[in-house]
Write an enzyme that holds these catalytic residues in place. Structure first.
Site, short mmCIF file in Angstrom:
data_model
loop_
_atom_site.label_atom_id
_atom_site.label_comp_id
_atom_site.label_asym_id
_atom_site.label_seq_id
_atom_site.Cartn_x
_atom_site.Cartn_y
_atom_site.Cartn_z
N THR A 1 -3.25 4.82 3.39
CA THR A 1 -3.29 3.83 2.40
C THR A 1 -2.16 2.94 1.98
O THR A 1 -2.09 3.37 3.40
CB THR A 1 -2.94 4.50 1.44
OG1 THR A 1 -4.56 5.76 1.02
CG2 THR A 1 -2.95 4.12 0.09
N PHE B 1 0.53 -0.11 1.17
CA PHE B 1 1.15 -0.58 -0.06
C PHE B 1 1.38 -2.16 0.24
O PHE B 1 1.85 -1.90 1.49
CB PHE B 1 1.74 0.45 -0.16
CG PHE B 1 1.43 1.90 -0.83
CD1 PHE B 1 0.70 2.90 0.22
CD2 PHE B 1 1.47 1.99 -2.30
CE1 PHE B 1 0.70 4.12 -0.18
CE2 PHE B 1 1.12 3.16 -2.05
CZ PHE B 1 0.55 4.75 -1.77
#
Lengths: 354, 354
Positions: A254, A256
């Site tokens: 993921t 960010f």
């Protein structure tokens, strides 16, 4: 205690003594730099990325790369804290992946500012109530985070860094492995564990649901079912771990973004993110992007997003290799700006370090 | 970049290179020790306490003590993780003070096992489903944690360490400081901020409520009111920080115990915790404890707790200085065991390091 053990421990003590001297000297130098900067930003993402990359290039074990970066991020964080504790805003509550990403990037010493929505995260930093924002932008299981993209179009903040967190899928249930008759998960997660499920759970029904959190909730309620989700989600609903790390591609992550009010200088290995729009149909984007190829700038991401409000039908999020101050990137961007109806440079920042 | 800044950065680079070599060598030695131990516990709280105390005694700045211990706990944690990642059980959800205590003690690399109750935390480690339990035992605002004390009486686990977390109180509200007419908090918290409140909020009504969480909930609902509570509690209910660290005694702490299935060797500065009972009235406890004084063993805590089930009316939780293997402690404990109706040694463990 054996003589051998004693000898090892004495050697470790001597190493620790040397390390304490070095880390103290490092803190003194960092403080000196703080004085030289005289009010400039305490946190320099490009410098920290350079430090970590140099160390990783020299690391020949036995510590894995992630341990080397975690140790040195902790050291840099404590040196930085001698000047100022950074306030970092993210979507609460504590314990989320956003907090994990903030801790990874800022090395532990930072003052968390929990926000109730992505909008509030942006607003808090725009208003100067926090120094940095941490927001997810791409999630391997759920795809792009739409609200983050929408806010990037409007914000005055600059992207100053990116963090990647590994994503692991697990088979979670309250029942035994042998009694599982149904497996719930988000379609993308099921896809990412396709091979493992074929090999180990063949013939068992797979049901796609809205999110992995929803999958764990269903698995907690219905005996004989399991969920594919993170350990964290399983713990929340009291599920047991039947099998871990079942994803086919262990590099799942993921991503960010770190945002702030200041630009970041080149680190030597950077990315530039921009968003642009055209009044023409989406196909026109290919022609629009030709200055990149013509100037030898690689594009690493292109994502279109319909815009329901505003004057354009579509916006395009583009990531390219290099810093906006690099000669060929600067030239390509100038040409691109001349062609597009709307271009906004979201920021140039160091490529994520392990 | 100025020449001075460049010179400082080059010096830091050289320090980092030396530190990487040292930390890699340390990891190699730690692995060697792991082989020598051949199946013994990977985590040795007494050894880690000794390492940290030695380093603190040598630290002459500029890093504060808490930074030195945080950096070296991170280093030890990553060295340990080369052997095994420890599973640590605590009361969930993530983001609680229990998780903060676990992270502090285990230096970041551990596998969290969230439990739904203190009972489950104990059971999980007793059953070998996690290696260590972290439970709060004394909270400066709410006093002793009763359920933890009750579970300590029954458990087969040993206390193998203690962690202290600083507790800070803050004035939190959705209103401006000038419009505050009422302040909510737990009675103990109001007491702990007595002087600050007299000086800064004199004449404003203080109302004691069941907990600081309840105080923040009330302050969030009612305009013109404020709560005295932790920043974390304020963030949960969207309150603003009107004043921070308003406690009169900045040494306020919450104390956590680390529990496991194994005993800990002496570290040179230890505590021993025990629980005992007598069939007589509470006053008899003074006579019961006389072997401690006679053998020159200092008592650092005495806490009585009524026992509603079981054969005794009261149990007493006692902390003494020293390790159960220390000669005078061993002698005092033997005499004490001969007198009391029931004595259970809960464990000997290193005194908390900053």
């Amino acid at each position: 205690m054996s003589d051998e053990l004693k000898k090892c421990r004495e050697q470790i003590d001597s190493i620790d003594d040397q390390m304490l001297k070095l880390v103290s000297e490092r803190a003194r130098l960092a403080h000196e730099i703080g004085m030289l900067k005289n009010g400039g930003p305490i946190y320099r993402p490009e410098r920290e990325a350079q430090v970590l990359r140099r160390l990783l290039s020299q690391n020949d074990g036995p510590l894995p790369e992630a341990s080397v970066t975690a140790i040195f991020r902790t050291v840099m964080s404590h040196c930085r804290a001698l000047e100022k504790e950074l306030a970092v805003a993210f979507l609460g509550p504590l314990g989320t992946y956003s907090e994990e990403a903030a801790n990874k990037q800022f090395g532990g010493v930072s003052s968390p500012v929990q926000c109730a929505s992505f909008d509030e995260v942006f607003r808090t930093v725009e208003a100067g109530q926090a120094d940095y924002a941490v927001v997810p932008v791409e999630n391997s299981t759920e795809g792009a985070v739409g609200r983050t993209l929408d806010l990037l179009v409007q914000t005055s903040l600059k992207i100053c860094g990116e963090v990647e967190l590994p994503v692991h899928h697990n088979l979670l249930s309250k029942s035994d492995l042998s009694s599982i008759r149904k497996i719930y998960s988000h379609a993308q997660s099921l896809g990412q564990c396709h091979e493992w499920l074929n090999r180990n759970m063949s013939g068992i029904e797979r049901i796609a649901v809205a999110s992995n959190a929803e999958a764990t909730r269903l698995a907690a309620e219905e005996p004989g079912t399991a969920a594919v989700a993170s350990k964290r989600a399983g713990e929340l609903f009291g599920l047991n771990l039947l099998a871990e790390h079942i994803e086919d591609d262990p590099r799942n992550t993921t991503r960010f973004l770190i945002l702030s009010n200041h630009d970041v200088a080149p680190s030597g290995k950077d990315k530039t993110s921009l968003v642009m729009a055209t009044r023409n149909v989406p196909g026109a984007v290919v022609q629009l992007l030709s200055p990149l190829a013509e100037n030898g700038v690689s594009m690493t991401k292109l994502e279109s997003r319909p815009l329901y409000t505003g004057m354009w039908e579509y916006v395009f999020f583009v990531d390219i290799e290099g810093h906006r101050d690099d000669e060929k990137v600067a030239k390509a961007l100038a040409e691109l700006e001349a062609r597009a109806a709307f271009v906004k440079i979201l920021g140039s920042y160091p490529v994520a370090v392990v």
